[in-house]
Design a protein around this motif. Structure first.
Motif, mmCIF file in Angstrom:
data_model
loop_
_atom_site.group_PDB
_atom_site.id
_atom_site.type_symbol
_atom_site.label_atom_id
_atom_site.label_comp_id
_atom_site.label_asym_id
_atom_site.label_seq_id
_atom_site.Cartn_x
_atom_site.Cartn_y
_atom_site.Cartn_z
ATOM 1 N N ARG A 32 -7.475 45.885 39.169
ATOM 2 C CA ARG A 32 -8.919 46.119 39.156
ATOM 3 C C ARG A 32 -9.645 45.111 38.275
ATOM 4 O O ARG A 32 -10.708 44.609 38.650
ATOM 5 N N SER A 33 -9.103 44.808 37.105
ATOM 6 C CA SER A 33 -9.796 43.883 36.204
ATOM 7 C C SER A 33 -9.817 42.461 36.759
ATOM 8 O O SER A 33 -10.678 41.657 36.399
ATOM 9 N N ALA A 34 -8.863 42.143 37.645
ATOM 10 C CA ALA A 34 -8.821 40.805 38.230
ATOM 11 C C ALA A 34 -9.673 40.687 39.491
ATOM 12 O O ALA A 34 -9.762 39.611 40.084
ATOM 13 N N ALA A 35 -10.297 41.794 39.894
ATOM 14 C CA ALA A 35 -11.044 41.796 41.158
ATOM 15 C C ALA A 35 -12.522 41.479 40.942
ATOM 16 O O ALA A 35 -13.068 41.667 39.866
ATOM 17 N N ARG A 36 -13.141 41.016 41.981
ATOM 18 C CA ARG A 36 -14.588 40.830 42.015
ATOM 19 C C ARG A 36 -15.161 41.993 42.809
ATOM 20 O O ARG A 36 -14.886 42.145 44.001
ATOM 21 N N ILE A 37 -15.950 42.834 42.130
ATOM 22 C CA ILE A 37 -16.449 44.061 42.750
ATOM 23 C C ILE A 37 -17.955 44.159 42.539
ATOM 24 O O ILE A 37 -18.425 44.153 41.404
ATOM 25 N N ASP A 38 -18.694 44.238 43.624
ATOM 26 C CA ASP A 38 -20.123 44.516 43.564
ATOM 27 C C ASP A 38 -20.346 45.891 44.182
ATOM 28 O O ASP A 38 -20.166 46.074 45.385
ATOM 29 N N ASN A 39 -20.699 46.857 43.342
ATOM 30 C CA ASN A 39 -20.933 48.224 43.792
ATOM 31 C C ASN A 39 -22.443 48.434 43.862
ATOM 32 O O ASN A 39 -23.110 48.637 42.848
ATOM 33 N N TYR A 40 -22.995 48.377 45.072
ATOM 34 C CA TYR A 40 -24.435 48.442 45.234
ATOM 35 C C TYR A 40 -24.965 49.873 45.162
ATOM 36 O O TYR A 40 -26.140 50.076 44.889
ATOM 37 N N LEU A 41 -24.117 50.839 45.388
ATOM 38 C CA LEU A 41 -24.557 52.230 45.287
ATOM 39 C C LEU A 41 -24.780 52.608 43.822
ATOM 40 O O LEU A 41 -25.762 53.260 43.482
ATOM 41 N N ALA A 42 -23.854 52.192 42.957
ATOM 42 C CA ALA A 42 -23.989 52.484 41.525
ATOM 43 C C ALA A 42 -24.814 51.435 40.802
ATOM 44 O O ALA A 42 -25.228 51.640 39.662
ATOM 45 N N GLY A 43 -25.026 50.284 41.445
ATOM 46 C CA GLY A 43 -25.781 49.216 40.812
ATOM 47 C C GLY A 43 -24.987 48.492 39.741
ATOM 48 O O GLY A 43 -25.519 48.108 38.705
ATOM 49 N N THR A 44 -23.664 48.336 39.962
ATOM 50 C CA THR A 44 -22.811 47.655 38.983
ATOM 51 C C THR A 44 -22.070 46.503 39.652
ATOM 52 O O THR A 44 -21.831 46.518 40.867
ATOM 53 N N SER A 45 -21.685 45.524 38.836
ATOM 54 C CA SER A 45 -20.911 44.385 39.319
ATOM 55 C C SER A 45 -19.894 43.987 38.262
ATOM 56 O O SER A 45 -20.126 44.168 37.071
ATOM 57 N N ILE A 74 -13.041 51.874 46.942
ATOM 58 C CA ILE A 74 -12.810 50.572 46.289
ATOM 59 C C ILE A 74 -11.381 50.489 45.785
ATOM 60 O O ILE A 74 -10.688 49.482 45.982
ATOM 61 N N SER A 75 -10.912 51.551 45.140
ATOM 62 C CA SER A 75 -9.556 51.553 44.599
ATOM 63 C C SER A 75 -8.510 51.400 45.699
ATOM 64 O O SER A 75 -7.548 50.641 45.567
ATOM 65 N N HIS A 76 -8.711 52.085 46.807
ATOM 66 C CA HIS A 76 -7.754 51.983 47.906
ATOM 67 C C HIS A 76 -7.785 50.609 48.558
ATOM 68 O O HIS A 76 -6.737 50.080 48.945
ATOM 69 N N LEU A 77 -8.961 50.048 48.678
ATOM 70 C CA LEU A 77 -9.056 48.704 49.233
ATOM 71 C C LEU A 77 -8.344 47.703 48.336
ATOM 72 O O LEU A 77 -7.630 46.807 48.809
ATOM 73 N N LEU A 78 -8.508 47.850 47.031
ATOM 74 C CA LEU A 78 -7.805 46.968 46.088
ATOM 75 C C LEU A 78 -6.289 47.087 46.252
ATOM 76 O O LEU A 78 -5.571 46.078 46.249
ATOM 77 N N LEU A 79 -5.787 48.311 46.394
ATOM 78 C CA LEU A 79 -4.345 48.494 46.557
ATOM 79 C C LEU A 79 -3.857 47.896 47.871
ATOM 80 O O LEU A 79 -2.789 47.271 47.922
ATOM 81 N N ARG A 80 -4.629 48.087 48.937
ATOM 82 C CA ARG A 80 -4.217 47.509 50.218
ATOM 83 C C ARG A 80 -4.197 45.983 50.146
ATOM 84 O O ARG A 80 -3.290 45.341 50.678
ATOM 85 N N GLN A 81 -5.177 45.412 49.472
ATOM 86 C CA GLN A 81 -5.208 43.956 49.307
ATOM 87 C C GLN A 81 -4.007 43.477 48.498
ATOM 88 O O GLN A 81 -3.383 42.456 48.818
ATOM 89 N N GLU A 82 -3.659 44.207 47.443
ATOM 90 C CA GLU A 82 -2.537 43.809 46.594
ATOM 91 C C GLU A 82 -1.210 43.937 47.336
ATOM 92 O O GLU A 82 -0.327 43.089 47.204
ATOM 93 N N SER A 101 0.077 52.590 35.957
ATOM 94 C CA SER A 101 -1.278 52.609 35.412
ATOM 95 C C SER A 101 -1.713 51.211 34.986
ATOM 96 O O SER A 101 -2.825 50.768 35.298
ATOM 97 N N GLN A 102 -0.824 50.516 34.296
ATOM 98 C CA GLN A 102 -1.154 49.168 33.838
ATOM 99 C C GLN A 102 -1.362 48.218 35.017
ATOM 100 O O GLN A 102 -2.245 47.355 34.991
ATOM 101 N N GLU A 103 -0.559 48.374 36.070
ATOM 102 C CA GLU A 103 -0.694 47.523 37.246
ATOM 103 C C GLU A 103 -2.031 47.753 37.933
ATOM 104 O O GLU A 103 -2.712 46.808 38.344
ATOM 105 N N PHE A 104 -2.427 49.024 38.035
ATOM 106 C CA PHE A 104 -3.703 49.298 38.669
ATOM 107 C C PHE A 104 -4.856 48.705 37.856
ATOM 108 O O PHE A 104 -5.781 48.105 38.415
ATOM 109 N N GLN A 105 -4.793 48.855 36.539
ATOM 110 C CA GLN A 105 -5.841 48.287 35.695
ATOM 111 C C GLN A 105 -5.869 46.762 35.810
ATOM 112 O O GLN A 105 -6.937 46.150 35.809
ATOM 113 N N ARG A 106 -4.694 46.153 35.922
ATOM 114 C CA ARG A 106 -4.638 44.689 36.081
ATOM 115 C C ARG A 106 -5.292 44.269 37.394
ATOM 116 O O ARG A 106 -6.105 43.333 37.435
#
Length: 635
Positions: free
Chosen positions: A599-612, A373-381, A592-597
């Motif tokens: 991630r916090s701006a993303a829409r993420i549905d993690n079905y393995l962990a059961g979190t959104s 997920i983290s790598h996909l977010l970076l590639r998208q950014e 670090s701040q950029e990565f948190q920004r």
């Protein structure tokens, strides 16, 4: 100045990796099985353009293994799916070899148990869960919850992958792990017997050791200064040579013999141990505790059995492996062609790719998915910003890391070949994995942030004060609640001697280093990242007691022992070094701040962990796939 380089930047910014449980004995059992339980997962990133691994690529996972959620979508990131096949492949690529080794080892134990007629019953496993929980003063459910939350090991995995092999090995090696009476007596003396509080200086040169000892004997009060100037043991040198109390039967016998021969204030002769030369100064003696051997015999025996078990297990595994027929198909392309879908055989019994993939997904799926997920977010950014990470960017990032770590050649330039070897060996990764896990994420975030980092005069002044200014030498007591802190503070106020403050630290401090070192801690500097402590410390006069300082959920009491002298340089003399150091630190913070920004701006549905998650603006528009439901309970 801090020149450390993060092992994997995503490990810092994602803060996702499971913590090591303090139950060393339990996780030591994983060592017993030599791979039956694997270690923490690492991050994952796009492949390097320059592969340098001697291992052949694993077989493709055309037929995906069972396990995990029963659907094909593991997560949706800003509308982009991460498929089950992608995740399983990522898990196997990252952890396939170590998990396969654990599967082979477990099969070896199973075969040997059948041969010896040894059985591990569910009742024995349940009893072991209860026993381990009691050892750490926890209820059974609390213990299992701790393992799940801090180690990422659920009850099924814990019983299957840790307890079963531990109990099996204990039974198989029962005749070789019982401690002798002498071993029990020595363990009792180590734990409950007397100890010596000491300072230490370690040097490699024998002549220098004698010279330093002569200076210490002439002026014993200078021993802390001599340790800081000369000792090559960095950890103790930084706090004036203070070390953990020396106990019998715990380390080098020559060091222990020298320490127990000293009286308070005495300096030892130079002791040669492990190819180095050590000098000890006795700070005081800790009397033996009044704990009869018979009261703790069972506890000591149990600890010795488990300690011996780790050593015996290595020998046992060696015997099992020598007597077994093991064929590793996973790393052999020729065999893979003749035995498709099989990764190994143990005494003719197959371990399939389906089983390997399932085990990898069970053990590492959640943390690897977080990395994906983290790598996909970076590639998208990166795509949105219109920038790319090139091969030259990756090489530049590795050169920078090598220079920060001091891995340079005679001309001062980065020794890239040596750095690659060091980095991959330290992390246990191939070159490909190292680039993907550590280098690419750092290079990507640097591309997104480096142009935004600025250094002003205030930054330079603070950096100068932090690195070259005076520091406050303090002792510290760390308490876990306000009431106890108030009690200890009142005791320290009534008896203002520094020796008594050390006694209080040794008795009450909940921080292990502070307790064992009688409150001694590295000098506090300005702008070091602890503003509350720094403000109070720099207001204290020599010998003055602070009030109670709350830092997060801890309560700290300081007692000043004076200040160090500033280093005699001007800001202009060190301006270049300061600018490089400050830029590096501000850049890391910006990354670090950029990565948190992101991630916090993303829409993420993690079905393995059961979190959104989704930012407020996207909540209403969140896509819900009717065929995909959170499945944390299924795992």
């Amino acid at each position: 100045m801090d020149r450390s380089h993060p092992r994997s930047f995503l490990c810092v910014v994602a803060s996702r990796w499971p913590l090591v449980v303090t139950a060393g004995v339990v996780l030591g059992a994983a060592l017993v099985a030599r791979g039956v339980v694997t270690g923490e997962a690492e991050a994952q990133a796009p492949r390097a353009a320059q592969p340098a691994t001697s291992n052949p690529a694993p077989a493709p996972l055309a037929d995906l293994p069972e396990g995990g959620p029963p659907h094909d979508v593991m997560a949706i990131v800003n509308g982009k799916d991460i498929s089950r096949q992608t995740l399983v492949q990522a898990c196997v690529e990252r952890h396939g070899e170590e998990v396969l080794e654990s599967l082979v080892n477990k099969r070896l134990i199973q075969h040997h148990c059948r041969k010896r007629g040894v059985e591990v019953t569910p009742q024995e496993i349940d009893a072991e869960v209860t026993r381990m929980a009691k050892r750490f003063n926890l209820g059974r459910e609390q213990w299992l919850e701790l393992l799940a939350n801090q180690r990422g090991v659920d009850e099924t995995q814990y019983k299957r992958d840790i307890l079963w092999p531990t109990i099996a090995l204990r039974k198989l090696a029962a005749d070789r792990v019982q401690p002798t009476e002498d071993e029990i007596r020595e363990a009792h003396e180590s734990r409950f017997g007397p100890a010596v509080r000491a300072r230490l200086i370690v040097v490699t040169d024998a002549a220098k050791a004698q010279q330093v000892r002569r200076e210490a004997v002439a002026r014993p009060e200078d021993f802390p200064r001599l340790a800081m100037q000369h000792s090559q043991d960095v950890n103790s040198a930084s706090i004036g040579g203070l070390i953990q109390p020396i106990r019998r039967h715990m380390g080098d016998p020559l060091i222990e013999q020298a320490a127990f021969a000293l009286r308070p204030g005495e300096i030892s002769p130079v002791v040669e141990a492990a190819g180095q030369h050590a000098i000890l100064m006795c700070e005081g003696l800790i009397p033996a505790r009044n704990t009869p051997l018979e009261e703790v015999r069972g506890e000591l025996t149990e600890a010795l059995v488990e300690q011996k078990l780790r050593g015996v297990a290595n020998d046992l595994f060696g015997q099992l492996q020598r007597s077994a027929t093991i064929v590793n198909i996973y790393n052999d392309p020729g065999l893979r062609d003749t035995m498709p879908g099989v990764v190994a055989t143990v005494n003719g019994e197959a371990i399939t790719m389906r089983q390997l993939g399932k085990e990898c997904l069970d053990r590492h799926g959640e943390e690897v998915l977080e990395v994906e997920i983290s790598h996909l977010l970076l590639r998208q950014e990166l795509k949105q910003a219109g920038v790319t990470v090139s091969q030259s960017d990756l090489l530049e990032e590795m050169e920078h890391a090598a220079e920060l770590a001091g891995v340079v050649g005679p001309t001062g330039d980065a020794d890239l070949a040596r750095w690659k070897e060091m980095a991959t060996t330290e992390q246990g990764l191939s070159y490909d994995q190292y680039v993907r896990d550590s280098v690419w994420p750092s290079a990507a975030l640097k591309k997104l942030t480096s142009s935004k980092v600025k250094i002003d005069a205030d930054d330079l002044q603070k950096g100068f004060e932090a690195n070259y200014g005076e520091r406050v030498r303090c002792r510290a007591i760390v308490l876990g609640n306000l009431r106890r802190a108030q009690e200890v503070w009142d005791k320290a106020r009534q008896n203002p001697s520094i020796e008594y403050f050390g006694d209080l630290a040794e008795e009450y401090s909940i921080e292990p280093s502070s307790r064992s070192l009688r409150g001694e801690a590295p000098p506090i500097r300005k702008h070091g990242g602890q503003p509350q402590l720094e403000e109070v410390a720099f207001e204290l006069a020599d010998g003055e007691l602070s009030g109670i300082i709350q830092v997060a959920d801890k309560f700290i009491i300081l007692k000043s022992e004076g200040r160090t002298e500033p280093i005699g340089v001007t800001i202009d003399e060190v301006r270049g070094e300061l600018q490089r150091d400050i830029f590096e630190k501000k850049l890391r913070l910006a990354m670090s701040q950029e990565f948190q920004r992101v991630r916090s701006a993303a829409r993420i549905d993690n079905y393995l962990a059961g979190t959104s998650q989704a930012p407020p603006a996207k909540q209403a528009a969140r896509r819900r796939d009717g065929a995909v439901t959170p499945t944390s309970a299924v795992r």
